[in-house]
Design an enzyme around this catalytic site. Structure first.
Site, PDB file in Angstrom:
ATOM      1  N   PRO A 126      58.591  -4.739 105.497  1.00  0.00           N
ATOM      2  CA  PRO A 126      59.186  -3.676 104.675  1.00  0.00           C
ATOM      3  C   PRO A 126      58.141  -2.667 104.177  1.00  0.00           C
ATOM      4  O   PRO A 126      58.490  -1.569 103.785  1.00  0.00           O
ATOM      5  CB  PRO A 126      59.809  -4.427 103.492  1.00  0.00           C
ATOM      6  CG  PRO A 126      59.948  -5.842 103.938  1.00  0.00           C
ATOM      7  CD  PRO A 126      58.829  -6.077 104.910  1.00  0.00           C
ATOM      8  N   ARG A 158      63.376   2.276 126.124  1.00  0.00           N
ATOM      9  CA  ARG A 158      64.132   3.409 126.679  1.00  0.00           C
ATOM     10  C   ARG A 158      63.229   4.529 127.171  1.00  0.00           C
ATOM     11  O   ARG A 158      63.643   5.328 128.016  1.00  0.00           O
ATOM     12  CB  ARG A 158      65.079   4.002 125.623  1.00  0.00           C
ATOM     13  CG  ARG A 158      66.230   3.103 125.224  1.00  0.00           C
ATOM     14  CD  ARG A 158      67.054   3.767 124.129  1.00  0.00           C
ATOM     15  NE  ARG A 158      67.518   5.086 124.550  1.00  0.00           N
ATOM     16  CZ  ARG A 158      68.546   5.295 125.354  1.00  0.00           C
ATOM     17  NH1 ARG A 158      69.243   4.277 125.804  1.00  0.00           N
ATOM     18  NH2 ARG A 158      68.884   6.520 125.701  1.00  0.00           N
ATOM     19  N   ASP A 166      67.638  13.427 124.645  1.00  0.00           N
ATOM     20  CA  ASP A 166      67.487  12.767 123.351  1.00  0.00           C
ATOM     21  C   ASP A 166      66.170  13.141 122.692  1.00  0.00           C
ATOM     22  O   ASP A 166      66.112  13.328 121.485  1.00  0.00           O
ATOM     23  CB  ASP A 166      67.556  11.238 123.504  1.00  0.00           C
ATOM     24  CG  ASP A 166      68.999  10.750 123.514  1.00  0.00           C
ATOM     25  OD1 ASP A 166      69.862  11.458 122.988  1.00  0.00           O
ATOM     26  OD2 ASP A 166      69.238   9.661 124.036  1.00  0.00           O
ATOM     27  N   GLU A 189      59.215 -14.468 102.195  1.00  0.00           N
ATOM     28  CA  GLU A 189      58.744 -13.371 101.349  1.00  0.00           C
ATOM     29  C   GLU A 189      57.733 -12.485 102.070  1.00  0.00           C
ATOM     30  O   GLU A 189      57.462 -11.369 101.650  1.00  0.00           O
ATOM     31  CB  GLU A 189      58.150 -13.914 100.047  1.00  0.00           C
ATOM     32  CG  GLU A 189      59.196 -14.366  99.042  1.00  0.00           C
ATOM     33  CD  GLU A 189      60.236 -13.293  98.735  1.00  0.00           C
ATOM     34  OE1 GLU A 189      59.875 -12.286  98.106  1.00  0.00           O
ATOM     35  OE2 GLU A 189      61.411 -13.464  99.140  1.00  0.00           O
TER      36      GLU A 189
HETATM   37  C1  9D3 Z   1      63.834  -9.932  98.548  1.00  0.00           C
HETATM   38  C2  9D3 Z   1      62.423 -10.001  98.910  1.00  0.00           C
HETATM   39  N1  9D3 Z   1      61.753  -8.727  98.634  1.00  0.00           N
HETATM   40  C3  9D3 Z   1      61.120  -8.779  97.296  1.00  0.00           C
HETATM   41  C4  9D3 Z   1      60.561  -7.473  96.854  1.00  0.00           C
HETATM   42  C5  9D3 Z   1      60.709  -8.459  99.632  1.00  0.00           C
HETATM   43  C6  9D3 Z   1      61.145  -8.689 101.034  1.00  0.00           C
HETATM   44  C7  9D3 Z   1      60.470  -9.594 101.820  1.00  0.00           C
HETATM   45  C8  9D3 Z   1      60.869  -9.838 103.128  1.00  0.00           C
HETATM   46  C9  9D3 Z   1      62.219  -7.999 101.580  1.00  0.00           C
HETATM   47  C10 9D3 Z   1      62.617  -8.240 102.898  1.00  0.00           C
HETATM   48  C11 9D3 Z   1      61.942  -9.148 103.663  1.00  0.00           C
HETATM   49  C12 9D3 Z   1      62.362  -9.397 105.070  1.00  0.00           C
HETATM   50  N2  9D3 Z   1      62.383  -8.152 105.817  1.00  0.00           N
HETATM   51  C13 9D3 Z   1      61.572  -7.930 106.840  1.00  0.00           C
HETATM   52  O1  9D3 Z   1      60.813  -8.794 107.201  1.00  0.00           O
HETATM   53  C14 9D3 Z   1      61.580  -6.632 107.472  1.00  0.00           C
HETATM   54  C15 9D3 Z   1      62.342  -5.445 107.217  1.00  0.00           C
HETATM   55  C16 9D3 Z   1      63.365  -5.133 106.258  1.00  0.00           C
HETATM   56  O2  9D3 Z   1      63.781  -5.946 105.412  1.00  0.00           O
HETATM   57  N3  9D3 Z   1      63.897  -3.874 106.272  1.00  0.00           N
HETATM   58  C17 9D3 Z   1      63.510  -2.922 107.166  1.00  0.00           C
HETATM   59  N4  9D3 Z   1      62.567  -3.157 108.053  1.00  0.00           N
HETATM   60  C18 9D3 Z   1      61.992  -4.399 108.071  1.00  0.00           C
HETATM   61  S1  9D3 Z   1      60.776  -4.871 109.112  1.00  0.00           S
HETATM   62  C19 9D3 Z   1      60.708  -6.396 108.509  1.00  0.00           C
END
Ligand code: 9D3
Length: 250
Positions: free
Chosen positions: A89, A153, A168, A116
């Site tokens: 994230p 792609r 695209d 996490e």
């Molecule tokens: C609820 C946990 N969050 C606390 C602040 C942090 C968190 C950790 C791990 C939120 C999501 C995740 C799992 N997500 C991914 O590993 C992830 C992800 C995403 O959640 N949204 C967009 N792209 C990606 S790439 C990997």
């Protein structure tokens, strides 16, 4: 192009890449996707991949050693060093320019985050972190599949219709125009008018059709995604159509 995916859900990733356009490209050997089970790189009896965070707090963290061992094994499989991506994230937002840049690499390793997150020291082996958008998922497998699909792609020979790939990436920056197929008219229900295909599309006038599509694409973009028009490279005709549309809207 070759992708190596490291995940605790190998069956989910294997299943998904086998379907559709990407699956076909793998069959033709235009693409190689190798899915690695992170648990195969553990050394304990219970194949544990996660542990509690130092300092306390909720949730679990992916342990570093299985990920390090997986990377060592994958890097030993071929001569060149692959680009290592971590789905996270906190990553670079995946956009078409990022996809284009990634598609120029011959090899990508995708480490799928879970729980996490991953032990921070794993980042010493990561070239780039990638996020697919600002929403909370349960892990990095779906993002890894999104990255593979979008990047694949752009690999020559993966998509049958090279023209649609070119449109695209080039002619775009705009939303798509509306599409219709037969029949030219369908009943919409008892109390309403039939739903008709716009006359211009049945006219056979290709210059008119092209202009209508451009206008519709611009109108939709203006209504739904005006942000796309800000740094847009519009040609003369598009700029004129856009001025007319804005004038109509008042
Ligand atoms: C609820 C946990 N969050 C606390 C602040 C942090 C968190 C950790 C791990 C939120 C999501 C995740 C799992 N997500 C991914 O590993 C992830 C992800 C995403 O959640 N949204 C967009 N792209 C990606 S790439 C990997």
């Amino acid at each position: 192009m070759r992708f190596d995916v490291v995940t605790i859900f190998p069956a989910m990733v294997q299943q998904a890449v086998g379907a559709g356009i990407v699956g076909r490209a793998i069959e033709r050997k235009t693409l190689t996707v190798v899915v690695h089970d992170l648990r195969d790189f553990t050394t304990d009896r219970h194949r544990v991949v996660d542990d509690m965070p130092y300092g306390g707090g909720p949730g679990m963290v992916l342990k570093p050693e299985p990920l390090f061992r997986a990377l060592d094994a994958i890097e030993a499989l071929e001569q060149s060093r692959p680009t290592v991506l971590l789905t996270s994230p906190q990553g670079t937002l995946l956009t078409q320019p990022v996809v284009e840049r990634l598609s120029r690499q011959p090899r990508l390793v995708l480490l799928c985050g879970r729980y996490e997150g991953v032990d921070e020291r794993v980042r010493t082996r990561v070239d780039e972190e990638v996020s697919i958008g600002d929403y909370v998922l349960s892990g990095g497998e779906l993002p890894a599949l999104v990255i593979i699909d979008a990047v694949a792609r752009l690999v020559p020979g993966v998509v049958g219709d090279e023209q649609s790939v070119a449109e695209d990436s080039f002619g775009r920056g705009l939303l798509d125009f509306p599409h219709y197929t037969r029949p030219a008219e369908i009943a919409a229900g008892t109390s309403s008018e039939p739903l008709r295909v716009p006359d211009v599309l049945l006219s056979g006038n290709h210059a008119e059709i092209r202009r209508w599509r451009k206008r519709e694409a611009l109108a939709r973009t203006l209504a739904r995604r005006p942000d796309l028009l800000e740094h847009g490279e519009l040609d003369e005709e598009e700029q004129k159509l856009l001025r007319e549309l804005k004038a109509q809207r008042g």
